[in-house]
Write an enzyme that holds these catalytic residues in place. Structure first.
Site, short mmCIF file in Angstrom:
data_model
loop_
_atom_site.label_atom_id
_atom_site.label_comp_id
_atom_site.label_asym_id
_atom_site.label_seq_id
_atom_site.Cartn_x
_atom_site.Cartn_y
_atom_site.Cartn_z
N GLY A 236 1.13 -0.90 -0.63
CA GLY A 236 -0.17 0.02 -0.16
C GLY A 236 0.91 1.72 -0.10
N GLU B 240 3.64 -9.42 -1.35
CA GLU B 240 2.52 -9.64 -0.94
C GLU B 240 1.92 -11.90 -1.47
OE1 GLU B 240 2.78 -7.39 -2.58
OE2 GLU B 240 1.52 -6.25 -1.92
N ASP C 154 -1.51 -5.35 -5.17
CA ASP C 154 -1.82 -4.80 -5.72
C ASP C 154 -2.04 -4.14 -5.68
OD1 ASP C 154 -1.93 -4.79 -2.71
OD2 ASP C 154 -4.19 -4.66 -1.98
C1 QUE Z 1 3.69 -8.44 2.90
C2 QUE Z 1 2.37 -6.99 2.95
C3 QUE Z 1 2.85 -6.30 4.80
C4 QUE Z 1 3.74 -7.18 5.66
C5 QUE Z 1 4.43 -7.97 4.93
C6 QUE Z 1 4.64 -8.75 4.16
C7 QUE Z 1 1.65 -5.26 4.60
C8 QUE Z 1 2.04 -5.01 5.70
C9 QUE Z 1 2.93 -5.27 6.61
C10 QUE Z 1 2.73 -4.21 8.00
C11 QUE Z 1 4.64 -4.48 8.77
C12 QUE Z 1 4.91 -3.43 9.53
C13 QUE Z 1 3.71 -3.31 10.18
C14 QUE Z 1 2.09 -3.82 10.35
C15 QUE Z 1 2.15 -3.79 8.86
O1 QUE Z 1 3.53 -5.97 6.45
O2 QUE Z 1 0.87 -5.18 3.55
O3 QUE Z 1 1.43 -3.15 10.90
O4 QUE Z 1 3.39 -3.12 11.68
O5 QUE Z 1 1.52 -3.81 6.16
O6 QUE Z 1 4.65 -9.93 4.13
O7 QUE Z 1 1.78 -7.20 2.47
#
Ligand code: QUE
Length: 336
Positions: free
Chosen positions: A117, A140, A148
């Site tokens: 994102g 992802e 996406d």
């Molecule tokens: C794939 C992803 C995400 C990911 C790890 C992946 C993702 C994402 C986060 C993430 C990392 C640290 C955080 C959190 C989210 O990790 O989309 O809240 O503290 O947001 O392998 O798509």
């Protein structure tokens, strides 16, 4: 907008430059529904304001944005409220399209981690500025999801088969690689968002490109490691099927190929299949068509065991040992 979102996004206009600062540092600025709504709302409001540029950046040196708040998305799925996540994705993808079509140049300052994102917020804008701390990835397939936020539009448009490589393996790239691929347009030293915003404000008549080039000064940018393996990337990931990619990587027998194979082996087989088909089709689609296709895939994917398991292993239990549903490519036997 709730009070939480008012804190998670800091916005303001100063001397003709709009600033949107992501401010959820504990979650590496992972995007919540409220944050998406807040960013979309402020961009909508600024469409009628004469601005020379809009800067999207982070209050934290660690991350630009780690992606969507997939922990919450998983919780919605487990609670039987996948509809809530569908609303999140629909509004996130609408925001991606708004950024792509925005009448004012959108400049993203990618200083730190930028995944999923986070790329959706930055890549569709006119200017993506990276610092020496930038790390970009579309990881992802490692959580049972798929690239996406318009990735099926921009990944197939990267040089050669780089997009297929990045989308399937989740390989992380640095500033030099980001500039080499075109995901980034400019480099600046990590002096914080104020330096970029003030420069843009100081020269409202100059093209944004000229202002950003001036900020870079004489800072040297390293050689792209991706450039060095580009021939192998194109040969292997330009193959027409996943099975053929696997075969060509084995045949290459290099350290780079071994690392790529290991990434494919640890990814969700379901995600690899979805991603390969999606990126192949994305080449012929407009951004809007890509986002529509991604939204319908997101609706089904968030309900699958691989997604729940992938997010569990990466972000909930953090054991990094997901048990995927289907057999990996090399042990799957063709029907008799
Ligand atoms: C794939 C992803 C995400 C990911 C790890 C992946 C993702 C994402 C986060 C993430 C990392 C640290 C955080 C959190 C989210 O990790 O989309 O809240 O503290 O947001 O392998 O798509």
């Amino acid at each position: 907008m709730t009070d939480a979102a008012a804190v998670e996004i800091v916005t303001g206009v100063h001397r003709g430059v709009g600033r949107i600062l992501l401010n959820r540092p504990k979650a590496l600025n992972a995007l919540t529904t409220d944050m998406v709504a807040a960013i979309d709302g402020v961009l909508a409001a600024w469409e009628d304001t004469p601005l020379s540029a809009v800067l999207i950046a982070s209050t934290s040196a660690k991350a630009f944005c780690a992606g969507g708040d997939i922990r919450t998305i998983r919780e919605h799925s487990l609670a039987g409220d996948a509809k809530a996540s569908e609303r999140f994705f629909a509004s996130e993808y609408r925001l991606n399209a708004r950024i792509a079509e925005y009448p004012v140049p959108v400049v993203s300052l990618i200083d730190g981690l930028c995944m999923g994102g986070g790329l959706g917020l930055s890549v569709h804008g006119a200017f993506r500025v990276v610092t020496e701390r930038a790390v970009l990835a579309m990881p992802e397939t490692g959580i049972g999801f798929f690239p996406d936020i318009g990735a099926s539009y921009f990944l197939p448009r990267l040089p050669g088969a780089i997009g297929m490589y990045l989308g399937l393996t989740g390989h992380r790239i640095d500033a030099a690689d980001a500039l080499y691929t075109g995901l980034a347009t400019h480099f600046v030293p990590a002096d914080g968002p104020d330096a970029v915003a003030e420069s843009l404000a100081d020269h409202p008549g100059d093209p944004v490109d000229v202002v950003l080039n001036r900020l870079a000064g004489r800072s040297p940018v390293a050689e792209s490691r991706l450039a060095e393996v580009r021939g192998d990337v194109d040969r292997a990931f330009g193959a027409p099927t996943l099975g053929e990619i696997d075969k060509r990587l084995r045949h290459l027998d290099t350290p780079w190929a071994a690392t790529a194979l290991a990434a494919l082996e640890s990814a969700s087989p379901q995600s690899l299949e979805i991603t390969h088909a999606l990126l192949a089709r994305g080449r012929q689609r407009t951004l809007r068509q890509c986002l529509d296709a991604e939204l319908s895939l997101a609706r089904t994917t968030i309900r699958t065991p691989d997604f729940l398991e992938g997010v569990r292993a990466a972000l909930v239990d953090k054991d990094r040992a997901p048990h995927w549903q289907r057999a990996p490519l090399d042990v799957r036997t063709p029907p008799a």
